[in-house]
Scaffold this motif. Sequence first.
Motif, PDB file in Angstrom:
ATOM      1  N   ASP A 107       0.843  -1.188   0.000  1.00  0.00           N
ATOM      2  CA  ASP A 107       0.000   0.000   0.000  1.00  0.00           C
ATOM      3  C   ASP A 107       0.884   1.245   0.000  1.00  0.00           C
ATOM      4  O   ASP A 107       2.124   1.150   0.004  1.00  0.00           O
ATOM      5  CB  ASP A 107      -0.981  -0.015   1.178  1.00  0.00           C
ATOM      6  N   ALA A 108       0.242   2.422  -0.016  1.00  0.00           N
ATOM      7  CA  ALA A 108       0.996   3.671  -0.153  1.00  0.00           C
ATOM      8  C   ALA A 108       1.971   3.870   1.004  1.00  0.00           C
ATOM      9  O   ALA A 108       3.122   4.290   0.803  1.00  0.00           O
ATOM     10  CB  ALA A 108       0.029   4.848  -0.247  1.00  0.00           C
ATOM     11  N   ARG A 109       1.538   3.564   2.233  1.00  0.00           N
ATOM     12  CA  ARG A 109       2.424   3.728   3.385  1.00  0.00           C
ATOM     13  C   ARG A 109       3.611   2.786   3.295  1.00  0.00           C
ATOM     14  O   ARG A 109       4.761   3.194   3.523  1.00  0.00           O
ATOM     15  CB  ARG A 109       1.655   3.480   4.686  1.00  0.00           C
ATOM     16  N   GLU A 110       3.359   1.516   2.956  1.00  0.00           N
ATOM     17  CA  GLU A 110       4.442   0.538   2.840  1.00  0.00           C
ATOM     18  C   GLU A 110       5.407   0.916   1.727  1.00  0.00           C
ATOM     19  O   GLU A 110       6.632   0.733   1.857  1.00  0.00           O
ATOM     20  CB  GLU A 110       3.853  -0.853   2.590  1.00  0.00           C
ATOM     21  N   THR A 111       4.873   1.458   0.632  1.00  0.00           N
ATOM     22  CA  THR A 111       5.732   1.881  -0.472  1.00  0.00           C
ATOM     23  C   THR A 111       6.641   3.020  -0.048  1.00  0.00           C
ATOM     24  O   THR A 111       7.842   3.037  -0.370  1.00  0.00           O
ATOM     25  CB  THR A 111       4.879   2.300  -1.682  1.00  0.00           C
ATOM     26  N   ASP A 112       6.101   3.989   0.695  1.00  0.00           N
ATOM     27  CA  ASP A 112       6.919   5.104   1.176  1.00  0.00           C
ATOM     28  C   ASP A 112       8.011   4.603   2.119  1.00  0.00           C
ATOM     29  O   ASP A 112       9.164   5.069   2.064  1.00  0.00           O
ATOM     30  CB  ASP A 112       6.042   6.129   1.900  1.00  0.00           C
ATOM     31  N   GLU A 113       7.661   3.651   3.002  1.00  0.00           N
ATOM     32  CA  GLU A 113       8.649   3.106   3.923  1.00  0.00           C
ATOM     33  C   GLU A 113       9.735   2.338   3.168  1.00  0.00           C
ATOM     34  O   GLU A 113      10.919   2.414   3.519  1.00  0.00           O
ATOM     35  CB  GLU A 113       7.960   2.194   4.938  1.00  0.00           C
ATOM     36  N   LEU A 114       9.335   1.605   2.130  1.00  0.00           N
ATOM     37  CA  LEU A 114      10.312   0.859   1.344  1.00  0.00           C
ATOM     38  C   LEU A 114      11.262   1.810   0.632  1.00  0.00           C
ATOM     39  O   LEU A 114      12.481   1.582   0.601  1.00  0.00           O
ATOM     40  CB  LEU A 114       9.583  -0.028   0.324  1.00  0.00           C
ATOM     41  N   ALA A 115      10.730   2.891   0.078  1.00  0.00           N
ATOM     42  CA  ALA A 115      11.577   3.870  -0.598  1.00  0.00           C
ATOM     43  C   ALA A 115      12.597   4.465   0.369  1.00  0.00           C
ATOM     44  O   ALA A 115      13.780   4.629   0.030  1.00  0.00           O
ATOM     45  CB  ALA A 115      10.715   4.977  -1.211  1.00  0.00           C
ATOM     46  N   ALA A 116      12.160   4.763   1.588  1.00  0.00           N
ATOM     47  CA  ALA A 116      13.086   5.305   2.592  1.00  0.00           C
ATOM     48  C   ALA A 116      14.151   4.285   2.954  1.00  0.00           C
ATOM     49  O   ALA A 116      15.324   4.635   3.152  1.00  0.00           O
ATOM     50  CB  ALA A 116      12.302   5.734   3.836  1.00  0.00           C
TER      51      ALA A 116
END
Length: 269
Positions: free
Chosen positions: A193-202
Amino acid sequence: MSPTATDTTLPRIEAKGVTVRFGGLVALDNVDLQVPPASIVGLVGPNGAGKSTLFAVLSGLLTPSSGAVLMNGRDVTGASAQSRARRGLARTFQHPELFPGLTVREHVVLGYRVRHTRRRIWTDLITAGGFRSAAVEEDARVDEILAALHLSGQADQPVAGLPLGTSRLVEIARALAVDPNVLLLDEPSSGLDARETDELAATFTRVVADHGVSLLLVEHDVDLVLGLSDVVHVLDFGVKISAGTPAEVRADPAVRAAYLGEGPEGNTA
């Protein structure tokens, strides 16, 4: 040469004039691509552009019809996937390839031992005896990777039955545990999801900054690639049509035409 003992000026992996033919079909046509040290390189293109074929060539699963693949300046075109792994290459797959009977943590431990105590892998997989003892350094590194990918809470769960997004994070964690110098990531945000994607990018940004790993990222999420990458390469029908910074690629009329069907003046063809 150790997987981490590399020349800091040479590309971690490089395709030079790679062409792949399947009968009369040209899947890749004279493609060049470089992944510099400690960088994030994006590879995008519409469906059927040749991204998966290029990944297979780079990782040693497919031999090109012509051209070469180099790792740290050494020609590995004829080298196996296992040989490239020993030189510091790791990759994930579009569909996670995991062992259903093992836990999340055990997958990361396996990755670590592939790099540091390869002789234990047989007992780890066949008898599970190796999982009962671990060096302090191993525990610390495994814990660090699990925390970075927000997997600590699921560490003792078997991977069978995990959601696709979590399974994908487990595969990425296992790949990072090998301590590669270049990591090929095939659709890493799929299922997140969007939150998990942002965390993965970080997490990817930290891995590059803290450990000097180079990442080659294939993604359908073009915004994610443009937001993360230092350089982006664009394929269309097996031909590289653009390469440059995210801003340069975003503004390239050839890229807009490939994705949006626009003509050279911005009109719909």
